[in-house]
Design an enzyme around this catalytic site. Structure first.
Site, PDB file in Angstrom:
ATOM      1  N   ASP A 198      -8.639  -8.307 -18.559  1.00  0.00           N
ATOM      2  CA  ASP A 198      -8.575  -9.449 -19.440  1.00  0.00           C
ATOM      3  C   ASP A 198      -7.175  -9.459 -20.332  1.00  0.00           C
ATOM      4  OD1 ASP A 198      -9.093 -10.774 -22.000  1.00  0.00           O
ATOM      5  OD2 ASP A 198     -10.647  -9.721 -22.869  1.00  0.00           O
TER       6      ASP A 198
ATOM      7  N   HIS B  98       0.737  -1.330  -0.053  1.00  0.00           N
ATOM      8  CA  HIS B  98      -0.014  -0.144   0.182  1.00  0.00           C
ATOM      9  C   HIS B  98       0.876   1.306   0.014  1.00  0.00           C
ATOM     10  CE1 HIS B  98      -4.051   1.400  -0.357  1.00  0.00           C
ATOM     11  NE2 HIS B  98      -4.556   0.581   0.518  1.00  0.00           N
TER      12      HIS B  98
END
Length: 446
Positions: free
Chosen positions: A393, A164
């Protein structure tokens, strides 16, 4: 569940990248401890029709060579992801040294169906997300780790462990989108902007106009029955269909003082807040906070952050109410409190928050630092509604599932929209096991 690591590759940028130190803002540093990564999982089920599997450059379903080559290219514009943390004085920086991101290839003898609804838990995290050895110091581990796991059914998972301090969830998934596009032979959709000092540094002079109590140290106030360490926590998923969400909204009192239309998130977050307070059996006079991580990109506008800003722009909206008020007042009032807290995070407030954090020599990790791993009596509701998971994708189709791999803190939860666009959403939540059945009762009681 068994897993076999087949190969681990440290993937470095495909071209020479800037060799420098990247200044981190205090907003980058306070959301999580430096010795931790955030895990997330994408699931891809192999289509029945082989023609749907065909990548323009490979006949193999999720060819690791294509993914590694594309990752190497994606790390050129996103070069801090290939760096390491280091300490400079009293703050962390990213050493942009091109040491690389870790790519792990693994196999499992199980099928994806063995994981059921992919609810977050230790086992899912262990099998699908790379593990990290933090024992050798702050500069020893990658900021980004990825694991491609193949299952006996032909499906695969891609598990991410993202640090993070390097970036928030939105920046991370913009990076993943670029990686996926490169894997398909396309150009990245965004050019990342890494200069945090230019955009999130302390103003001169500082202009701290608010109290910013959300940055105060948090000490959980656990009751005696939860202090023995023997009470387990449970992670589970609760689904709300579109019809259930509409029914919940129909419970709103339209004659109340709320003049602005309430969003789905405001209504559901308020409902979760009430349900958790009831399930814990707290007394009416006790206060319980609702903590909401908020993406500040669209809220900072003087000046605005550039498109493609890569870093942390997550701020915390906090609203407080007594258990009695949450139980007795209508949902409209509770959701109205949520809306009011979110509206308060405008440019003036967020710039003040930046000045507040940068003016402090040392800030605790708010809420996510307690050794008991609980937010008790508070609750944190994080929305992943704007994360573009369908864009992941890589050339073999969009994921059939996206979610958090493990939730470590009691009272922490995530709202995740449906993958199939049916208007439903899923709540992933961690609660003490003794509170879970009551939470389910109140959560679906509307």
């Amino acid at each position: 569940m068994s897993i076999q690591i087949k190969q681990s590759t440290m993937v470095r940028p495909a071209e020479e990248t800037p060799n420098k130190s990247l200044w981190l803002s205090k907003i980058d540093m306070i959301l999580r401890t430096p010795y931790s990564h955030t895990g997330a999982v994408l699931i891809y089920k192999q289509p029945d029709n082989n023609e749907d599997n065909i990548h323009p450059s490979s006949s193999m379903y999720f060819d690791a060579n294509i993914l590694i080559e594309a990752l190497s290219k994606a790390l050129v514009p996103y070069y801090p992801m290939a760096g390491r943390l280091k300490i400079n004085g009293d703050r962390y920086e990213i050493d942009c040294n091109a040491e690389g991101a870790l790519f792990v290839e693994a196999e499992s003898s199980h099928v994806l169906e063995d994981f059921g609804d992919f609810r977050p838990n230790d086992e899912l995290h262990r099998v699908m997300v790379p593990t990290c050895d933090y024992s050798k110091g702050i500069s020893s581990f990658p900021l980004l780790m990825v694991q491609l796991t193949r299952f006996r059914c032909g499906g695969v998972s891609i598990g991410f462990a993202q640090h993070h301090h390097a970036c928030d969830g939105m920046s991370h998934f913009e990076f993943n989108n670029s990686w996926a596009r490169i894997a398909k032979g396309l150009l990245p959709a965004l050019e990342p902007v890494h200069d945090r000092y230019l955009h999130l540094r302390l103003r001169n002079p500082p202009q701290i106009k608010y109290t910013h109590s959300q940055f105060e140290p948090f000490v959980p106030s656990l009751p005696n029955e939860l202090l023995d360490g023997k009470t387990n926590k449970s992670q589970t998923l609760f689904k709300l269909s579109r019809e259930q969400i509409n029914t919940l909204k129909q419970k709103l009192d339209l004659s109340s003082n709320t003049t602005t239309r309430l969003s789905t998130y405001e209504v559901v977050a308020g409902h979760v807040w009430r349900s958790v307070s009831k399930a814990r059996g707290l007394s009416d006079h006790e206060e319980i906070k609702l903590i909401m991580p908020v993406d500040g990109r669209s809220r900072i506008n003087n000046p605005s952050l550039p498109k493609g800003y890569c870093g942390n722009v997550v701020f915390l909206a906090v609203c407080t109410a007594t258990v009695g008020d949450l139980s007795c007042n209508p949902l409209t009032d509770t959701a109205g409190k949520v809306q009011e807290a979110l509206k308060g995070l405008d440019d003036d407030y967020l710039r003040s928050a930046i000045d507040h954090t940068e003016s402090k020599p040392d800030l605790p990790v708010p809420y996510m630092g307690s050794p008991e791993k609980t937010l008790y009596p508070n609750v944190l509701v994080n929305s992943w509604g704007r994360i573009p998971y369908q864009a992941m994708d890589f050339g073999w189709g969009s994921p059939t599932f996206f979610g958090i791999s493990n939730i470590f803190y009691d009272g922490q939860c995530f709202l995740i929209p449906s993958q199939n666009g049916d208007g439903s959403m899923t709540l992933a939540i961690n609660l003490f096991s003794s509170h879970l059945s009551l939470f389910k009762k109140y959560f679906y009681d509307f």
